[in-house]
Design a protein around this motif. Structure first.
Motif, short mmCIF file in Angstrom:
data_model
loop_
_atom_site.label_atom_id
_atom_site.label_comp_id
_atom_site.label_asym_id
_atom_site.label_seq_id
_atom_site.Cartn_x
_atom_site.Cartn_y
_atom_site.Cartn_z
N ALA A 46 9.00 32.53 11.11
CA ALA A 46 8.63 32.61 9.68
C ALA A 46 9.27 31.47 8.89
CB ALA A 46 9.05 33.96 9.11
N GLU A 47 10.53 31.16 9.16
CA GLU A 47 11.21 30.09 8.44
C GLU A 47 10.58 28.74 8.74
OE1 GLU A 47 15.37 30.23 9.29
OE2 GLU A 47 15.48 32.40 8.97
N ILE A 48 10.24 28.51 9.99
CA ILE A 48 9.64 27.23 10.38
C ILE A 48 8.31 27.03 9.68
CG2 ILE A 48 8.54 26.06 12.33
CD1 ILE A 48 10.94 27.16 14.01
N ARG A 49 7.54 28.10 9.58
CA ARG A 49 6.26 28.00 8.87
C ARG A 49 6.46 27.78 7.37
NH1 ARG A 49 3.48 32.48 12.21
NH2 ARG A 49 1.99 31.32 13.47
N ALA A 50 7.58 28.26 6.83
CA ALA A 50 7.76 28.32 5.37
C ALA A 50 7.99 26.98 4.72
CB ALA A 50 8.90 29.27 5.03
N SER A 51 8.78 26.10 5.35
CA SER A 51 9.14 24.87 4.64
C SER A 51 9.60 23.78 5.58
CB SER A 51 10.25 25.14 3.62
OG SER A 51 11.49 25.35 4.27
N GLN A 52 9.45 22.54 5.12
CA GLN A 52 9.96 21.39 5.87
C GLN A 52 11.48 21.42 5.93
OE1 GLN A 52 8.04 18.99 7.54
NE2 GLN A 52 10.07 18.59 8.39
N ASP A 53 12.12 21.89 4.87
CA ASP A 53 13.58 21.99 4.87
C ASP A 53 14.07 22.89 5.99
OD1 ASP A 53 13.79 20.28 2.73
OD2 ASP A 53 14.11 21.87 1.23
N ALA A 54 13.39 24.01 6.18
CA ALA A 54 13.77 24.94 7.25
C ALA A 54 13.57 24.29 8.62
CB ALA A 54 12.97 26.23 7.15
N ARG A 55 12.47 23.55 8.76
CA ARG A 55 12.22 22.88 10.02
C ARG A 55 13.29 21.81 10.29
NH1 ARG A 55 6.98 23.91 8.03
NH2 ARG A 55 6.62 21.85 7.09
N ASP A 56 13.64 21.06 9.27
CA ASP A 56 14.67 20.03 9.43
C ASP A 56 16.01 20.65 9.81
OD1 ASP A 56 12.80 18.11 8.77
OD2 ASP A 56 13.46 17.92 6.69
N ALA A 57 16.35 21.76 9.16
CA ALA A 57 17.62 22.43 9.45
C ALA A 57 17.63 22.96 10.89
CB ALA A 57 17.85 23.55 8.46
N TYR A 58 16.50 23.50 11.32
CA TYR A 58 16.41 24.01 12.69
C TYR A 58 16.60 22.89 13.71
CZ TYR A 58 14.38 26.28 16.81
OH TYR A 58 14.17 26.79 18.08
N LEU A 59 15.88 21.80 13.53
CA LEU A 59 15.97 20.69 14.48
C LEU A 59 17.34 20.01 14.42
CD1 LEU A 59 12.41 19.17 14.00
CD2 LEU A 59 13.26 20.43 16.00
N ALA A 60 18.00 20.09 13.28
CA ALA A 60 19.34 19.50 13.15
C ALA A 60 20.33 20.17 14.09
CB ALA A 60 19.82 19.59 11.71
N GLN A 61 20.13 21.45 14.39
CA GLN A 61 21.02 22.14 15.33
C GLN A 61 20.93 21.51 16.72
OE1 GLN A 61 21.13 26.62 14.89
NE2 GLN A 61 19.28 26.19 13.70
N PHE A 62 19.74 21.13 17.11
CA PHE A 62 19.55 20.48 18.41
C PHE A 62 20.19 19.08 18.40
CE2 PHE A 62 16.37 23.73 18.22
CZ PHE A 62 16.24 24.18 19.51
N ALA A 63 19.94 18.35 17.32
CA ALA A 63 20.49 17.00 17.23
C ALA A 63 22.02 17.03 17.28
CB ALA A 63 20.00 16.33 15.94
N ALA A 64 22.63 17.99 16.59
CA ALA A 64 24.08 18.09 16.56
C ALA A 64 24.65 18.36 17.94
CB ALA A 64 24.51 19.19 15.59
N ALA A 65 23.89 19.06 18.78
CA ALA A 65 24.35 19.39 20.13
C ALA A 65 23.97 18.31 21.14
CB ALA A 65 23.75 20.72 20.57
N GLY A 66 23.22 17.29 20.71
CA GLY A 66 22.77 16.27 21.64
C GLY A 66 21.67 16.75 22.57
N ILE A 67 20.90 17.69 22.09
CA ILE A 67 19.81 18.29 22.87
C ILE A 67 18.48 18.02 22.17
CG2 ILE A 67 18.85 20.45 23.78
CD1 ILE A 67 21.45 19.83 25.13
#
Length: 331
Positions: A46-67
C-alpha cells in the motif's frame, strides 16, 4: 552478475535485519515476495503504491545495506480451477508487474500455473507423458483455452511496463521444462515473458541445467540457486515419489497454499530432497552454471532459495552463499 537470496526464508525477521544478514553473508542481491503462495512481510504494498516518497524510502533501505532489489516473487497458481485461489494468484502477478514498474525492479518471478483437465474440472491436473490421447485432449484444453489467453494478457502488461516476467519451470505446472517454456514463449509471441532458471526442479527430472540455459539463451531472465540431492530411495521408487502426506489446516506446521489447500508433508525417506547449494552438486558444477548464465546476461541476478530441511535458516544460507561465491570466484 549479482549473487543474493530470496528472502522468504527470513520472513520471521524485519526487512532491515534480513538485509543485514544478506550483507554479512557477502551477498548483494535480494528477491522479495509480493504475493502468491506466501505473504509479503518485506514489501509494504500500500505504501509503495501511495507515493514516490514511500518508494524512495523503501529502496533506500536496500541501498544502505549495499543490496540491490533485483526481483519480486509471486509464485502461485494463476490458472487454478478453484476461483478462490485463481483470482488471487492471477491478480498477484498483475500487481507484481505494476509494483515492479513503480520500484524500477525489472524482474517478476512466478509460475505458469496449472488448470483442471477440462472445463468442468475442480482440481488442477498435471498431464505428462501423454501416451493416451485423453491426455492430449486435456493438454489442448489447458493450453488453448486457459493458459495462452492468460499469458497473452500478462505479456502485454509486462511489455507496457517494461518488466520481465520470469517463469520458474516447476513440475505440476504447464511449464516445467525447456520444451514447455519454448512452447509458451512461441504461443504468446513473448518479448517480456521468459524463464527463471532454478536448477533444483530440473535436476530430479534428469535435465542438465547448463544445457537448458544454453538452449533457452535469451529467454533466461533470472536465476535461482537451489540444489537437489538424489537419494538411494530413487532406485526403488524413482523420482516420481508418491508418499507425501496431507497436513491438516489446524496443524501447527501447516503451510497454506491458498483457499483450502496446504503444502503436503515430505516423505521421511524421500527419493530426492532440496538441499543447499553444494550439497547435491559440487562447486565445479555451479561454476559452469554461472558461466552459462553470464553468457546470456553478464548482469544476471542469481538468488539463493533455501529449502534444505536439514539445515536451519542461517546455516543453510551461509553454506549456500559460501559455495555460490566459491563458484563465482572460478569464473
Amino acid at each position: 552478475m549479482k549473487l543474493g537470496a530470496y528472502t522468504a526464508v527470513l520472513h520471521d525477521k524485519p526487512l532491515t535485519e534480513t538485509l543485514r544478514v544478506l550483507r554479512e553473508l557477502g551477498l548483494d542481491s535480494a528477491e522479495i515476495n509480493s504475493g502468491g503462495f506466501l505473504p509479503a512481510p518485506h514489501l509494504p504494498v500500500a505504501e509503495i503504491r501511495a507515493s514516490q516518497d514511500a518508494r524512495d524510502a523503501y529502496l533506500a533501505q536496500f541501498a544502505a545495506a549495499g543490496i540491490t532489489l533485483t526481483a519480486l516473487n509471486c509464485n502461485g497458481n494463476p490458472l487454478h480451477p478453484d476461483p478462490e485461489v485463481r483470482e488471487k494468484h492471477a491478480q498477484d502477478v498483475r500487481d507484481a508487474i505494476e509494483l515492479g514498474a513503480l520500484l524500477g525492479v525489472r524482474r517478476v518471478v512466478t509460475m505458469s500455473g496449472l488448470p483442471a483437465s477440462d472445463p468442468g474440472g475442480r482440481l488442477p491436473s498435471w498431464s505428462v507423458l501423454p501416451w493416451d490421447s485423453a491426455y492430449l485432449d486435456a493438454l489442448d484444453y489447458q493450453w488453448d483455452e486457459v493458459a495462452i489467453p492468460y499469458w497473452k494478457d500478462i505479456q502485454a502488461r509486462a511489455a507496457d511496463a517494461d518488466v520481465k516476467v520470469c517463469i520458474e519451470m516447476h513440475p505440476h505446472n504447464l511449464v516445467y521444462n525447456v520444451g514447455t517454456m519454448e512452447r509458451l514463449a512461441t504461443e504468446i509471441d513473448a518479448t517480456h515473458v521468459g524463464a527463471e532458471m532454478d536448477p533444483s526442479h530440473l535436476f530430479w527430472q534428469g535435465i542438465d541445467p547448463v544445457a537448458a540455459v544454453r538452449r533457452l539463451g535469451s529467454l533466461v531472465y533470472n536465476a535461482a540457486a537451489k540444489d537437489t540431492r538424489i537419494n538411494e530411495e530413487a532406485k526403488i521408487n524413482g523420482v516420481l515419489d508418491h508418499r507425501h502426506v496431507r497436513v491438516r489446516p489446524d496443524e501447527p506446521d501447516v503451510v497454506p497454499l491458498g483457499g483450502r489447500y496446504t503444502l503436503s508433508r515430505w516423505p521421511k525417506n524421500a527419493s530426492w530432497d532440496f538441499v543447499a547449494v553444494g550439497r547435491g552438486h559440487d562447486v565445479p558444477f555451479w561454476t559452469e552454471f554461472l558461466k552459462a548464465l553470464r553468457e546470456v546476461d553478464p548482469d544476471m541476478a542469481v538468488n539463493i532459495e533455501h529449502e534444505d530441511q536439514e539445515l536451519d535458516q542461517i546455516e543453510g544460507l551461509r553454506l549456500a552463499a559460501e559455495n555460490l561465491k566459491s563458484a563465482a570466484a572460478q569464473l
